[in-house]
Motif scaffolding. Sequence first.
Motif, PDB file in Angstrom:
ATOM      1  N   LEU A  36       0.790  -1.232   0.000  1.00 35.55           N
ATOM      2  CA  LEU A  36       0.000   0.000   0.000  1.00 35.55           C
ATOM      3  C   LEU A  36       0.824   1.285   0.000  1.00 35.55           C
ATOM      4  CD1 LEU A  36      -3.041   0.692   0.072  1.00 35.55           C
ATOM      5  CD2 LEU A  36      -2.911   0.729   2.566  1.00 35.55           C
ATOM      6  N   THR A  37       2.136   1.202   0.104  1.00 34.05           N
ATOM      7  CA  THR A  37       2.917   2.429   0.283  1.00 34.05           C
ATOM      8  C   THR A  37       3.302   3.117  -1.022  1.00 34.05           C
ATOM      9  OG1 THR A  37       4.948   1.130   0.455  1.00 34.05           O
ATOM     10  CG2 THR A  37       3.850   1.743   2.517  1.00 34.05           C
ATOM     11  N   THR A  38       3.200   2.421  -2.166  1.00 35.13           N
ATOM     12  CA  THR A  38       3.531   3.062  -3.438  1.00 35.13           C
ATOM     13  C   THR A  38       2.332   3.095  -4.380  1.00 35.13           C
ATOM     14  OG1 THR A  38       4.346   0.975  -4.384  1.00 35.13           O
ATOM     15  CG2 THR A  38       5.954   2.402  -3.304  1.00 35.13           C
ATOM     16  N   TRP A  39       1.164   2.747  -3.879  1.00 35.18           N
ATOM     17  CA  TRP A  39      -0.069   2.735  -4.665  1.00 35.18           C
ATOM     18  C   TRP A  39      -1.226   2.884  -3.701  1.00 35.18           C
ATOM     19  CZ3 TRP A  39      -4.221  -0.655  -4.236  1.00 35.18           C
ATOM     20  CH2 TRP A  39      -5.189  -0.590  -5.253  1.00 35.18           C
ATOM     21  N   THR A  40      -2.309   3.479  -4.155  1.00 32.87           N
ATOM     22  CA  THR A  40      -3.485   3.603  -3.292  1.00 32.87           C
ATOM     23  C   THR A  40      -4.734   3.253  -4.085  1.00 32.87           C
ATOM     24  OG1 THR A  40      -4.666   5.069  -1.748  1.00 32.87           O
ATOM     25  CG2 THR A  40      -3.884   6.042  -3.800  1.00 32.87           C
ATOM     26  N   PRO A  41      -5.707   2.573  -3.475  1.00 34.13           N
ATOM     27  CA  PRO A  41      -6.961   2.321  -4.182  1.00 34.13           C
ATOM     28  C   PRO A  41      -7.729   3.620  -4.394  1.00 34.13           C
ATOM     29  CG  PRO A  41      -7.141   1.642  -1.904  1.00 34.13           C
ATOM     30  CD  PRO A  41      -5.709   2.000  -2.125  1.00 34.13           C
ATOM     31  N   LYS A  42      -8.755   3.561  -5.233  1.00 36.22           N
ATOM     32  CA  LYS A  42      -9.551   4.752  -5.493  1.00 36.22           C
ATOM     33  C   LYS A  42     -10.382   5.144  -4.276  1.00 36.22           C
ATOM     34  CE  LYS A  42      -9.962   3.896 -10.466  1.00 36.22           C
ATOM     35  NZ  LYS A  42     -10.890   3.614 -11.580  1.00 36.22           N
ATOM     36  N   LYS A  43     -10.772   4.153  -3.482  1.00 40.05           N
ATOM     37  CA  LYS A  43     -11.631   4.416  -2.322  1.00 40.05           C
ATOM     38  C   LYS A  43     -10.775   4.648  -1.072  1.00 40.05           C
ATOM     39  CE  LYS A  43     -15.170   1.452  -4.385  1.00 40.05           C
ATOM     40  NZ  LYS A  43     -15.946   0.187  -4.260  1.00 40.05           N
ATOM     41  N   PRO A  44     -11.310   5.361  -0.077  1.00 37.59           N
ATOM     42  CA  PRO A  44     -10.523   5.703   1.112  1.00 37.59           C
ATOM     43  C   PRO A  44     -10.162   4.499   1.971  1.00 37.59           C
ATOM     44  CG  PRO A  44     -12.420   7.158   0.877  1.00 37.59           C
ATOM     45  CD  PRO A  44     -12.616   6.029  -0.090  1.00 37.59           C
ATOM     46  N   VAL A  45      -9.006   4.605   2.615  1.00 33.16           N
ATOM     47  CA  VAL A  45      -8.522   3.586   3.549  1.00 33.16           C
ATOM     48  C   VAL A  45      -8.178   4.273   4.867  1.00 33.16           C
ATOM     49  CG1 VAL A  45      -6.844   1.759   3.986  1.00 33.16           C
ATOM     50  CG2 VAL A  45      -7.555   2.254   1.634  1.00 33.16           C
ATOM     51  N   ILE A  46      -8.697   3.731   5.968  1.00 33.44           N
ATOM     52  CA  ILE A  46      -8.445   4.272   7.304  1.00 33.44           C
ATOM     53  C   ILE A  46      -7.533   3.315   8.058  1.00 33.44           C
ATOM     54  CG2 ILE A  46      -9.492   4.996   9.491  1.00 33.44           C
ATOM     55  CD1 ILE A  46     -12.156   5.302   7.894  1.00 33.44           C
ATOM     56  N   ALA A  47      -6.461   3.812   8.623  1.00 37.62           N
ATOM     57  CA  ALA A  47      -5.618   3.004   9.503  1.00 37.62           C
ATOM     58  C   ALA A  47      -6.160   3.093  10.917  1.00 37.62           C
ATOM     59  CB  ALA A  47      -4.177   3.496   9.469  1.00 37.62           C
ATOM     60  N   ALA A  48      -6.387   1.931  11.536  1.00 37.69           N
ATOM     61  CA  ALA A  48      -6.798   1.866  12.946  1.00 37.69           C
ATOM     62  C   ALA A  48      -5.600   1.337  13.727  1.00 37.69           C
ATOM     63  CB  ALA A  48      -8.005   0.953  13.113  1.00 37.69           C
ATOM     64  N   VAL A  49      -4.937   2.228  14.458  1.00 38.70           N
ATOM     65  CA  VAL A  49      -3.634   1.921  15.041  1.00 38.70           C
ATOM     66  C   VAL A  49      -3.741   1.725  16.556  1.00 38.70           C
ATOM     67  CG1 VAL A  49      -1.280   2.734  15.375  1.00 38.70           C
ATOM     68  CG2 VAL A  49      -2.452   3.182  13.210  1.00 38.70           C
ATOM     69  N   ASP A  50      -3.459   0.520  16.987  1.00 47.76           N
ATOM     70  CA  ASP A  50      -3.270   0.211  18.406  1.00 47.76           C
ATOM     71  C   ASP A  50      -1.802  -0.137  18.603  1.00 47.76           C
ATOM     72  OD1 ASP A  50      -6.126   0.125  19.420  1.00 47.76           O
ATOM     73  OD2 ASP A  50      -6.245  -1.366  17.827  1.00 47.76           O
ATOM     74  N   GLY A  51      -1.291   0.066  19.799  1.00 50.05           N
ATOM     75  CA  GLY A  51       0.084  -0.343  20.084  1.00 50.05           C
ATOM     76  C   GLY A  51       1.094   0.400  19.242  1.00 50.05           C
ATOM     77  N   PHE A  52       1.896  -0.344  18.504  1.00 50.78           N
ATOM     78  CA  PHE A  52       3.009   0.249  17.769  1.00 50.78           C
ATOM     79  C   PHE A  52       2.744   0.293  16.266  1.00 50.78           C
ATOM     80  CE2 PHE A  52       4.930  -1.497  21.615  1.00 50.78           C
ATOM     81  CZ  PHE A  52       5.629  -0.390  22.076  1.00 50.78           C
ATOM     82  N   ALA A  53       3.079   1.431  15.663  1.00 51.57           N
ATOM     83  CA  ALA A  53       3.195   1.570  14.214  1.00 51.57           C
ATOM     84  C   ALA A  53       4.610   2.077  13.980  1.00 51.57           C
ATOM     85  CB  ALA A  53       2.159   2.546  13.670  1.00 51.57           C
ATOM     86  N   LEU A  54       5.519   1.141  13.798  1.00 52.73           N
ATOM     87  CA  LEU A  54       6.938   1.478  13.746  1.00 52.73           C
ATOM     88  C   LEU A  54       7.544   1.085  12.412  1.00 52.73           C
ATOM     89  CD1 LEU A  54       8.068   0.275  17.301  1.00 52.73           C
ATOM     90  CD2 LEU A  54       7.470   2.602  16.575  1.00 52.73           C
ATOM     91  N   ALA A  55       8.568   1.854  12.010  1.00 48.21           N
ATOM     92  CA  ALA A  55       9.290   1.582  10.776  1.00 48.21           C
ATOM     93  C   ALA A  55       8.289   1.493   9.622  1.00 48.21           C
ATOM     94  CB  ALA A  55      10.138   0.312  10.929  1.00 48.21           C
ATOM     95  N   GLY A  56       8.306   0.381   8.894  1.00 51.70           N
ATOM     96  CA  GLY A  56       7.341   0.216   7.814  1.00 51.70           C
ATOM     97  C   GLY A  56       5.908   0.290   8.291  1.00 51.70           C
ATOM     98  N   GLY A  57       5.674  -0.029   9.560  1.00 49.32           N
ATOM     99  CA  GLY A  57       4.324   0.069  10.111  1.00 49.32           C
ATOM    100  C   GLY A  57       3.830   1.507  10.148  1.00 49.32           C
ATOM    101  N   MET A  58       4.724   2.439  10.487  1.00 49.87           N
ATOM    102  CA  MET A  58       4.350   3.852  10.457  1.00 49.87           C
ATOM    103  C   MET A  58       4.148   4.303   9.011  1.00 49.87           C
ATOM    104  SD  MET A  58       6.317   7.102  12.133  1.00 49.87           S
ATOM    105  CE  MET A  58       5.899   8.800  11.769  1.00 49.87           C
ATOM    106  N   GLU A  59       5.018   3.843   8.125  1.00 53.61           N
ATOM    107  CA  GLU A  59       4.875   4.205   6.717  1.00 53.61           C
ATOM    108  C   GLU A  59       3.570   3.657   6.146  1.00 53.61           C
ATOM    109  OE1 GLU A  59       9.572   4.375   5.458  1.00 53.61           O
ATOM    110  OE2 GLU A  59       8.617   2.423   5.698  1.00 53.61           O
ATOM    111  N   LEU A  60       3.200   2.463   6.572  1.00 53.17           N
ATOM    112  CA  LEU A  60       1.943   1.869   6.118  1.00 53.17           C
ATOM    113  C   LEU A  60       0.750   2.673   6.625  1.00 53.17           C
ATOM    114  CD1 LEU A  60       0.717  -0.524   4.590  1.00 53.17           C
ATOM    115  CD2 LEU A  60       0.787  -1.831   6.722  1.00 53.17           C
ATOM    116  N   ALA A  61       0.798   3.102   7.882  1.00 56.07           N
ATOM    117  CA  ALA A  61      -0.283   3.935   8.424  1.00 56.07           C
ATOM    118  C   ALA A  61      -0.388   5.251   7.662  1.00 56.07           C
ATOM    119  CB  ALA A  61      -0.046   4.199   9.911  1.00 56.07           C
ATOM    120  N   PHE A  62       0.748   5.875   7.353  1.00 56.02           N
ATOM    121  CA  PHE A  62       0.745   7.141   6.622  1.00 56.02           C
ATOM    122  C   PHE A  62       0.302   6.963   5.178  1.00 56.02           C
ATOM    123  CE2 PHE A  62       4.061   9.586   9.369  1.00 56.02           C
ATOM    124  CZ  PHE A  62       3.119   9.650  10.384  1.00 56.02           C
ATOM    125  N   ALA A  63       0.448   5.765   4.644  1.00 55.36           N
ATOM    126  CA  ALA A  63      -0.010   5.505   3.278  1.00 55.36           C
ATOM    127  C   ALA A  63      -1.530   5.467   3.202  1.00 55.36           C
ATOM    128  CB  ALA A  63       0.576   4.192   2.771  1.00 55.36           C
TER     129      ALA A  63
END
Length: 253
Positions: A85-112
Amino acid sequence: MSEEVLVAVRDGVLEVTINRPEARNAMTKSAAEAIAAAMDRLDAESDLRCAILTGAGGTFCSGMDLKGFLQGELPVDSRGGFGGLTTWTPKKPVIAAVDGFALAGGMELAFACDLIVAHAEAKFGIPEIKRGLVAAGGGAVQLPRLLPRPLAMELALTGDPIGARRALELGLVNRITEGPAIEGARELAGAIAANGPLAVVATKGIVRDSWLWPVEEINQHQNPYIAHIFTSEDAKEGARAFAEKRKPVWKGR
């Protein structure tokens, strides 16, 4: 679909769960490909209005699976990059629901994702630099676009995490919750799903892409996103429902 990723549908929302709690949902190649496949489903099925991406076991994603990395595996999808998901996005919205840690690629994935709902005790960070690596999944690029440069530099060069409340203050997070983040994400998804689906897709596209448009060319670039909207059945239904003081019944056309 890989068992490392669980997919369910709830009230028109596709819920995608990274399911490696024993490894803090560290990302593997198979999980990345499964997330990418779920995003293709999101766009393909007209009854789906948006998606929520979350993690099982109280953690969003701790980044790349280092054991896999040492064996030569990269947790990427050929089109979508890290986590699918970090270099492409679908046409429809995506919401990240973050519990605990979003670290390294996890933070990048949330920001994507397009929006982020986080538990009040969640933490975000790109600690790759502490392991001699670089946040190459978008972290080093996205942070200076989202924050003043000195703050982005501090997060990127120290690798130290920040809490959800600080992330909210900085505008990196939309909402924080005291309970599981997915509860707040479902509320936000419901508000999005209630709107005209064609308009939602067009609006996401404009918000995502318009930062690249020269000011004098904004209308020229925006027109392809909206040309079909004002003549759609949904546009007429929205106006009719307003006049009749009722909820609109969207048809997606």
